[in-house]
Structures are given as C-alpha cells and as structure tokens.
Design an enzyme around this catalytic site. Structure first.
Site, PDB file in Angstrom:
ATOM      1  N   LYS A 114      45.416  24.502  59.632  1.00 23.93           N
ATOM      2  CA  LYS A 114      44.881  25.054  60.880  1.00 23.93           C
ATOM      3  C   LYS A 114      45.898  25.989  61.542  1.00 23.93           C
ATOM      4  CE  LYS A 114      42.332  23.094  64.744  1.00 23.93           C
ATOM      5  NZ  LYS A 114      41.124  22.610  64.133  1.00 23.93           N
ATOM      6  N   ARG A 170      45.679  19.414  68.920  1.00 25.97           N
ATOM      7  CA  ARG A 170      44.932  19.009  67.721  1.00 25.97           C
ATOM      8  C   ARG A 170      45.859  18.831  66.542  1.00 25.97           C
ATOM      9  NH1 ARG A 170      39.322  21.280  68.372  1.00 25.97           N
ATOM     10  NH2 ARG A 170      39.475  22.699  70.127  1.00 25.97           N
ATOM     11  N   GLY A 172      37.966  14.732  60.661  1.00 23.78           N
ATOM     12  CA  GLY A 172      37.739  13.573  61.526  1.00 23.78           C
ATOM     13  C   GLY A 172      38.744  12.446  61.392  1.00 23.78           C
ATOM     14  N   MET A 186      42.096  12.466  62.049  1.00 23.08           N
ATOM     15  CA  MET A 186      43.199  12.364  63.003  1.00 23.08           C
ATOM     16  C   MET A 186      42.731  12.758  64.405  1.00 23.08           C
ATOM     17  SD  MET A 186      46.384  13.518  60.690  1.00 23.08           S
ATOM     18  CE  MET A 186      45.522  14.949  60.148  1.00 23.08           C
ATOM     19  N   ARG A 204      39.145  28.382  57.652  1.00 21.31           N
ATOM     20  CA  ARG A 204      39.766  27.789  56.462  1.00 21.31           C
ATOM     21  C   ARG A 204      38.817  27.998  55.304  1.00 21.31           C
ATOM     22  NH1 ARG A 204      38.837  21.739  58.804  1.00 21.31           N
ATOM     23  NH2 ARG A 204      36.616  21.705  58.528  1.00 21.31           N
ATOM     24  N   HIS A 247      29.551  14.515  60.110  1.00 19.49           N
ATOM     25  CA  HIS A 247      30.546  13.794  59.309  1.00 19.49           C
ATOM     26  C   HIS A 247      29.963  13.417  57.953  1.00 19.49           C
ATOM     27  CE1 HIS A 247      32.722  10.140  58.000  1.00 19.49           C
ATOM     28  NE2 HIS A 247      33.775  10.822  58.429  1.00 19.49           N
ATOM     29  N   SER A 292      45.415  13.553  15.005  1.00 13.86           N
ATOM     30  CA  SER A 292      44.656  13.529  16.247  1.00 13.86           C
ATOM     31  C   SER A 292      45.293  12.462  17.118  1.00 13.86           C
ATOM     32  CB  SER A 292      43.192  13.202  15.968  1.00 13.86           C
ATOM     33  OG  SER A 292      42.503  13.135  17.185  1.00 13.86           O
ATOM     34  N   CYS A 343      42.098  12.972  20.966  1.00 13.93           N
ATOM     35  CA  CYS A 343      40.750  12.411  21.078  1.00 13.93           C
ATOM     36  C   CYS A 343      40.709  11.179  21.972  1.00 13.93           C
ATOM     37  CB  CYS A 343      40.170  12.100  19.702  1.00 13.93           C
ATOM     38  SG  CYS A 343      41.080  10.817  18.834  1.00 13.93           S
ATOM     39  N   TYR A 346      43.218  21.612  19.598  1.00 17.85           N
ATOM     40  CA  TYR A 346      41.959  21.312  20.275  1.00 17.85           C
ATOM     41  C   TYR A 346      42.072  20.034  21.097  1.00 17.85           C
ATOM     42  CZ  TYR A 346      41.060  17.759  16.679  1.00 17.85           C
ATOM     43  OH  TYR A 346      41.149  16.665  15.877  1.00 17.85           O
TER      44      TYR A 346
END
Ligand code: PEP
Ligand code: MG
Length: 894
Positions: free
Chosen positions: A34, A104, A113, A115, A360, A476, A785, A852, A872
């Site tokens: 902020k 704030r 919400g 803090m 933001r 919220h 693998s 894998c 891979y």
C-alpha cells in the site's frame, strides 16, 4: 535494508503527496504494498491525499524492543505530520481547522481484512466542534467522532465492540428510528457522550483527548495486529513469512460521506472474475470506505453497462457523477499502462473532488489471470514471455476441473452473486469449526454464513464452496474465496439463515445442516442436491498460453498414468509420453487381484507360473491399449513394485477366493501370508527385490510388453517406444540381472514374431545408494527416472505413510520450508538428484533423465529439474498443463 539519514541513523518514515515521494513501487518490502503504491501514484501526479509510511523495518524493531518505539521515531513522525499539515493547510489537534488522519496497515503482500485500521483520528471534544464549523455540517462532524471512538475503542483499546453497537441500537430505538442516518447532530452528540462514559467504564480511563496520544496508540495497534491470531492463520495458509512485518500508513482523511457529491468505491480495471476488459466495481454515495466492503448497504454499479446488464435501478457512477467518473476512468487507464497489469483500486470523492486511496495488482481467478495475460500480450502491453510469467501454474488447477453439466437437471433454490467461479457440492454447514472438522474426516462441505469474517478463514479453506446471504462481489467472502480458488456465491439475499438452529430457508423451502447442496460460483445459482459435472474446455486463452509456453520450455512433460482413460486425458492436456506406468496399479482391479494374490502366496515357482499365466493375457491387452493411445510416444513401463501389505489378503472372504482359485486350503494360505508379513513393507520385499527372487514375474511382464508392442506396431504402423523401468535398484548388479531377464524375453518375442521393436531398459533412482553409485548403474541403465517419493522417504528416513502425522509441525517450525513430499527438498534430496545426474552422464553422455515422483507436477520442483538439466518431468494427467507452464517459467527464469 533500512535507509539512513545524513547522520547515519536509520530512516523509518517516508512521505508522499503534495509533490513529494520519498519512495516508489520498487520499495514494497520496505513500505508494504500500500505504502509503495501510494508513493508511486503520487509520483506520477495522481491525486493522493498526503501522508507518510512508517516502514516494515520499524515493525521488526518494534518487536525486537518489546513492543516499544525508539525515541528517534518521534521526530520522524512529527516531520511526517508537518508534511501533511503543510500540504492540507490544516493542523493536527487544532480546534479551528483540525487535520484528521487514517492509520492503516500495509504488508508486502495484501492480507485483506487481517490487520487493523483506524479512521478519523485527530478528533476530540474540541476538534469535533472545529470540524463541524469548517465542514458546515455538524451532523457529519459528530458522526465522524462517534465512528472514531467506536473504532478506536475496538482496535486500539481492545474494548467490547458489542457494547458500543448496543448503545447505538438503543439510541435509535429510544427515538423510534430505523436507520443510522436518521440520527441528528444532537442525537449523535449525545451518543458520543454515552460512548465516552462507556470507554471510561470499560477501560478505567477517559477517552484520550491528546491527538498525539491517539496517533501513537493507533500506530502501536497496527504493528500489534501483525501478530494477531487471524493474521497468523492467514500467513500460514498463504506461505507468508512471519518476519516480513507490516508498514503503517498515516494519511490525511478525505471524506466520502460529506453529502450527495461525495462517494467512495472500489474498482478493478478489468473484471477479476472473468478477465473481461472493462471497468468493474462498486460505489456508494455519501459513505465511508468501510461501508462498501462491509456489505451493510448494497453498493451501486460503476458503469452504466454493468447496471443495465444486472437490471438494477439505482444510478451508476457513470450516470450519477459523469465528470468525476470520466476522471476516474482516465486514472484507470493511466494506472494500467503504468503498472502493465490489472489494478485493484480504492477511491473517494469528497465534494466532487476525486482522491485515490490505493492501487495494487488485483487478485483474480485463474480464468481471469489467463484471459488478462493473453489479452495484455495481444494488446502489446506486455510480451508473450511476461504473459507466461503472469499466470500461477498451480492456479490452473481451478480451470482444469469440471463445471456443472449444462444438461443436468437443476433444482434451483435461489440465486446470489457469482463471486468466485467453479462448481461445488457438499453438505451444508453453518460454522467454520464444524466445516473444518467434517472436512478433516473426509466429507465435502459447503460453508453457509450470513457473511464471512476473518475468523472464518479456516472453515472457508476446509470447505468445497462458500455461500453467503450478504455482501457484494468485493465482500470478504468473495475476495478470500477467489484467492483460495474456492467457488463462492455471495449475497444470496433471499436466504434466511438460522445457523444456531441448523436451518436456512428460502420462502417456504427449508434446508437443514447436513443436507447436500450445489453452488455454481460462475452463475450464482444455489441448487438442492449434487448436480453432475462435465470436463472443462481447453481451447481459447488456455490453448494460446499453452502454445506460448511450449515455445519457450526445454523440459519435456510426460504423465504418470496406467489406464487408457487417464492416458487419453493426459494427451488432451498435452502429455508427450508416459513417464511412469505403475504396473501394480493395473492389478488392483477386482477381477485380477485374486490372481495377483495367488502369485504372491505361491510357495514355489510352479505355483507362481500358474498365476502368471492367468495375468499374461490381461497385461498384454492393457499394454496394447496404452501403446495405441500413446501412438508412437515413449511409454515408460515400470515392472512390478508392490509394497506387499497393499496386496496381501486380509479378510476371510479374500482368502477363500484365493483358495478357490488355487485349490489350496485357507489355513495353508493364511500360514503363508503370516510368513510374508513384514514389519516395514516400504523397505521390504518390493521393487526389483521381487524380480531378483522371482525372475519369472518380470519375465512375464516383459513378454507382455513386447508382444503388445509388436501387435500394435503391426496394426497401426506407429511403432510403440517401450522404456522398461526397473524399480528400487540400489546396486548395478541388480539392474544387470533384471536387464538380462528383460532382454531375453524381448529376444524370445522378436524371434517368435519375426519383428523387432526398439526399446530401452533403465532404472528408477529412488534410493540414496543408487544416486551415489549412479556412475556404475548407468553402464547397464539407458535411462534414469528419479523416483523422488521413495528417494525422499529414504533420504530423510521419513515413512511416506506416516509423515502426515508430524510433518505439519516441521513445516510450521520452519525445519522444512514446505512438505518435502510435495516440493523437493533441494538441499538434501535435490543434491542426490544432481549428483546422480552428473555421474550418470559421465558414464553415458546421452543418458535420458526424468523425474516421476509427485514432485514432477510441483512448480518449484520443476524449476529445480530445469536447473539440473533433466530431460523431462512426469506428472499426473491433471497436472500436465501446470507442468508445461511451470517448465516454461523455469526456462525463462534461467
Ligand atoms: C517414487 O518413489 O517416486 C515413485 C514414483 O514410485 P512409487 O511412488 O510408485 O513408489
Ligand atoms: Mg518408488
């Protein structure tokens, strides 16, 4: 990180507004999101009320010093206040023309919400009169003071909020009023006096009249709220480190509640739910910021188009305040161009003057993230590569899962707002604790609340979906559900919820706790019962982003699959082969398990071969089907690796079935099962140890593979590419022996059928010894693998089956940053992988290397695989697209 002044002392206060910007958008770590963005907006000339940010470094110091402030901060804060005073021409604590501020929180990432906030700070018994005079509106002044005392008592003094609400209700009742707005200036003045008495009664001291005391109390409360329980829970759920701390923003108040030319609102520059390119938001005339989010009054639409689409009556901002709206739209465009991302904005209009309070990067659904990234790249705002980086691979999960079948019958109970997309069915639960408990015991639940608050977070997380009766698209419930990827329907106004009685009603209809409902967060519909679902659409923006990702990634992506259906799904998701076909999973089928048990319980080779003869044709048919689906792509088939305890019969009925199949006595079979009992099956007679002791098992499987391969090659022309994989190898000798069995079976089949197939024999690297001796193992092994499930189990000495009981605590205490069975332990297991890759390549430079274990579908682990240069990764079908995107991001990050 902390900057210093000329005298070498740390600087904690950064000013913004009125042509000054001590910080900017690059300073998020220090100023919080902020604070950094307020400074940035001020620096590009947008209208930001002046203020200052006390940095996150102060938060750390505050806690280090036992929740106290260093003396040096006083002068800095005084300087900050002087800055605000000089820009606004008002004075803090001056009864003639008082400056009011908001205080704030603002952490590095937003924690909606979680803090504390204090508004209207600077009012006292003297300044309230000044405000009444300057504003020409005594009612506004006394209402602001009333709100301030109530908020301060709650947030800073920690007094019982309900007592103040009660006093407010009584004040209305006594006068026969229905709405807060019915209270007159005189009523509010009387209420303030009652509030002051209440503070003294509950706190033991009078409400602080010194505005500087007020300010320090509020700053301390905001820093203190960083360690509140709800903030801690939120951080844990969102992987936010506790040592980041919050910043505190002190800013001149602007008022959206100064009559009908004032307003306050929240907006997104694009739709955060769908990603559509259009302004999206809500506002309220004559209201203060918190009124919009709290869902007490129903907000109005920002644009005329949105209002018309919703069929709503109250004027949109575009219609009610056309000039200010036009200026706001200009700001939206400036911000999007400047940040090159969708913005989430808070604004206030004070007597027709626009003020920006926050911007933001907006939280968005996976669907919106995808669309916005693809659109912005097409608009030339960002590059294709930036678009790839913008989408969180893990969030794709939301898009890959089923939506409601459009043709299925629906018994629609009611409709609310489509707050977070996706469909979910489950039992109705009215409180967060029960939701968490039921989910823990494996039940699907829908959390139903009048509205949610931060105390409900754990229940929202545990639920499959969230339904609320109150609150808008930015409530919220909506914001948090979208962040969590939970479907949510909010503001279903026709619902009457009596959570304590365990029922909710819509008109005549009643739904009890435990009844199953379905919610569709994309339409807002709420339905009775469980509605069937259909597979998602993979074309469009999803396809475009995947194409871009495929252009830049180096790692190939395969899948772990053993049924033709899974193989097909994986191919639709873009799998380039099978990285792991676990053959023991092909035997779980009810029709086959008896033959497998017969094989395991056989006391000699003849008995085993009799069982294997039954299994051979079934295995061959399975492999043929898989080869056909995979049409010439590589298919890694792992020979049998059954942890015995998963296969031994337990119930009498199971023994009886085996007895019937073999002609042996149940008692004899039970005795044999007893002999085979293992204390530590994960470290027991599994993997290639089975092939070493009973080579005929692997011989049968190899035969089935090659016979199927020849059959498919003859039929389809696309020759299968089998890669036969030996599990749980620790020594080169084991692999040599097993490779000989496979090669012999291959030769026999090829001679018999008169046709050869190219194939590879390789091994899993899933034991530390194999990683260490990889150089030797690569002499026989044509590929490796990495089986990082077992490699994690054996490197950490932590049982895969028992880890869940204590690993949570390990992660909480920071011993492992994340669950090492989910995200690879780079320093330990990763080091072994890196070493084995290097040693294997030294022996056999063209050795094929893959992974894998479950980690093959985890974005952070995929980044690691890119770093060590594996060829891979292999992931379960639904994670294939996640792996493709993560592989592209990893290639770009290099
Ligand atoms: C592994 O151990 O990582 C692996 C893929 O094999 P499984 O999970 O079947 O033991
Ligand atoms: Mg394994």
């Amino acid at each position: 990180m902390t900057a210093t002044n000329g005298a070498g002392e740390p600087v904690y206060v950064y000013r913004f507004g009125g042509g000054v910007s001590d910080g900017g958008k690059g300073d998020k770590n220090l100023l919080g999101g902020k604070g950094a963005n307020l400074a940035e907006m001020a620096s590009i000339g947008l209208p930001v009320p002046p203020g200052f940010t006390i940095s996150t470094a102060m938060c750390a110091r505050y806690y280090e010093e036992g929740e106290a402030f260093p003396e040096s901060l006083r002068a800095e804060v005084a300087n900050g206040i002087a800055h605000i005073e000089s820009v606004t021409g008002k004075t803090f604590g001056d009864p003639a023309n008082p400056l009011l501020v908001s205080v704030r929180s603002g952490a590095r990432v937003s924690m909606p919400g979680m803090m504390d906030t204090v508004l209207n700070l600077g009012l006292n018994d003297a300044t309230v009169e000044g405000l009444a005079k300057v504003s020409g509106d005594p009612r506004f002044a006394w209402d602001s003071y009333r709100r301030f005392i109530q908020m301060y008592a709650d947030v800073v003094l920690g007094l019982d909020h309900d007592r103040f609400e009660e006093a407010l209700e009584i004040a209305k009742e006594d006068r026969g009023y229905f709405l807060d707005t019915d209270l007159t200036a005189a009523d509010l003045k009387a209420l303030v006096a009652e509030y002051e008495t209440l503070v003294e009664e509950l706190w033991g001291k009078p409400f602080p009249q010194d505005v500087h005391d007020q300010l320090w109390g509020a700053v301390g409360a905001v820093f203190g709220s960083w360690q509140s329980e709800r903030a801690k829970v939120y951080r844990r759920l969102n992987d936010i480190p506790g040592d980041w701390g919050t910043a505190v923003n002190v800013q001149a108040m602007v008022f959206g509640n100064m009559g009908d030319t004032s307003a306050t609102g929240v907006a997104f520059t694009r739709d955060p739910s769908t990603g559509e390119n259009g302004y999206y938001g809500e506002f309220l005339i004559n209201a203060q910021g918190e009124d919009v989010v709290a869902g007490i009054r129903t907000p109005q639409y920002l644009t005329r188009a949105a209002r018309e689409a919703a069929g709503a009556k109250p004027a949109s901002m575009e219609e009610a305040m056309p000039e200010v709206y036009a200026e706001l739209a200009g700001v939206f465009d400036t911000l999007e161009r400047h940040y090159r991302d969708m913005q989430d904005i808070e604004f206030t209009v004070e007597r027709a003057k626009l003020w920006m309070l926050q911007t933001r990067s907006g939280k968005r659904t996976a669907k919106a993230a995808l669309k916005i990234a693809v659109d912005m790249a097409s608009e030339g705002l960002i590059t294709e590569e930036q678009a790839i980086a913008r989408v969180d691979p893990a969030a794709l999960d939301q898009l890959l899962h089923p939506t409601l079948d459009p043709d299925a019958a629906r018994d629609v109970l009611t409709k609310g707002l489509p707050a977070s997309p996706g469909a979910a069915s489950g039992k109705v639960v009215f409180d967060a604790d029960t939701a968490e408990k039921m989910a823990a015991s494996g039940e699907d639940v829908i959390l139903v609340r009048v509205e949610t608050s931060p105390e409900d977070i754990h229940g929202m997380h545990a639920a499959k979906g969230i339904l609320t009766a109150r609150g808008g698209m930015t409530s919220h419930a909506a914001v948090v559900a979208r962040g969590m990827g939970r479907p949510c329907v909010s503001g279903a106004g026709s619902l009457s919820i009596k959570g304590k009685d365990g029922v909710m009603r819509v008109g005549e209809r009643e739904v009890k706790a435990g009844d199953v409902i379905t919610i569709d967060g994309s339409t807002g519909e709420v339905m009775m019962g469980a509605v069937p679902t259909v597979q998602p659409e993979l074309a469009g923006d999803f396809g475009t982003l995947m194409t871009w990702a495929d252009k830049v990634r180096r790692l190939k992506v395969r899948t772990n699959a053993e049924t033709p259906a899974d193989c097909r799904t994986a191919r639709e998701f873009g799998a380039e082969g099978i990285g792991l076909c676990r053959t023991e999973h092909m035997f779980f089928d009810a029709g086959r398990i008896t033959a497998v048990r017969q094989m395991i319980l056989a006391s000699d080779e003849a008995g085993r071969r009799a069982a294997l003869d039954k299994l051979l044709p079934e295995q061959r048919a399975d492999f043929a089907e898989i080869f056909a689906v995979m049409a010439g792509l590589p298919v890694t088939i792992r020979l049998l690796d059954p942890p015995l305890h998963e296969f031994l019969p337990h119930e009498d009925a199971e023994f009886e079935e085996v007895a019937k199949a073999t002609g042996l006595e149940v008692e004899a079979l039970k005795r044999r099962a007893g002999e085979l009992h293992e204390f530590n099956p994960m470290l027991g007679h599994r993997g290639c140890r089975l092939g070493v002791t009973y080579p005929e098992i692997y011989e049968m499987q190899a035969r089935a593979i090659f016979e199927a391969a020849v059959e498919v090659a003859e039929k389809s022309g696309a020759a299968p590419v089998p890669e036969v994989m030996i599990p749980l190898v620790a020594t080169a000798k084991e692999l040599e022996l097993m490779k000989a069995v496979v090669d012999m079976a291959a030769e026999a089949v090829f001679t018999d059928k008169g046709r050869r197939i190219d194939y590879l024999v390789g091994t899993m690297i899933e034991l530390p010894r194999a990683a260490i001796r990889a150089g030797e193992i690569a002499e026989a092994g044509e590929f490796f693998s990495f089986g990082t499930n077992d490699l994690t189990q054996t490197t950490l000495g932590v049982s895969r089956d028992d880890a869940a009981r204590f690993l949570g605590v390990y992660v909480e205490k920071g011993i492992y940053a994340r669950d090492p069975f989910v995200s690879i332990d780079v320093e330990g297991v990763g080091a072994l992988v890196e070493m084995a890759a290097e040693r294997g390549r030294r022996t056999r430079p063209d050795i094929k290397l893959g992974i894998c274990g479950e980690h093959g579908g985890d974005p952070a682990s995929i980044a690691f695989c890119e770093q060590v240069g594996l060829d891979y990764v292999s992931a379960s079908p639904y994670r294939v697209p996640i792996a493709r995107l993560a592989a592209a991001q990893a290639a770009l990050a290099k």
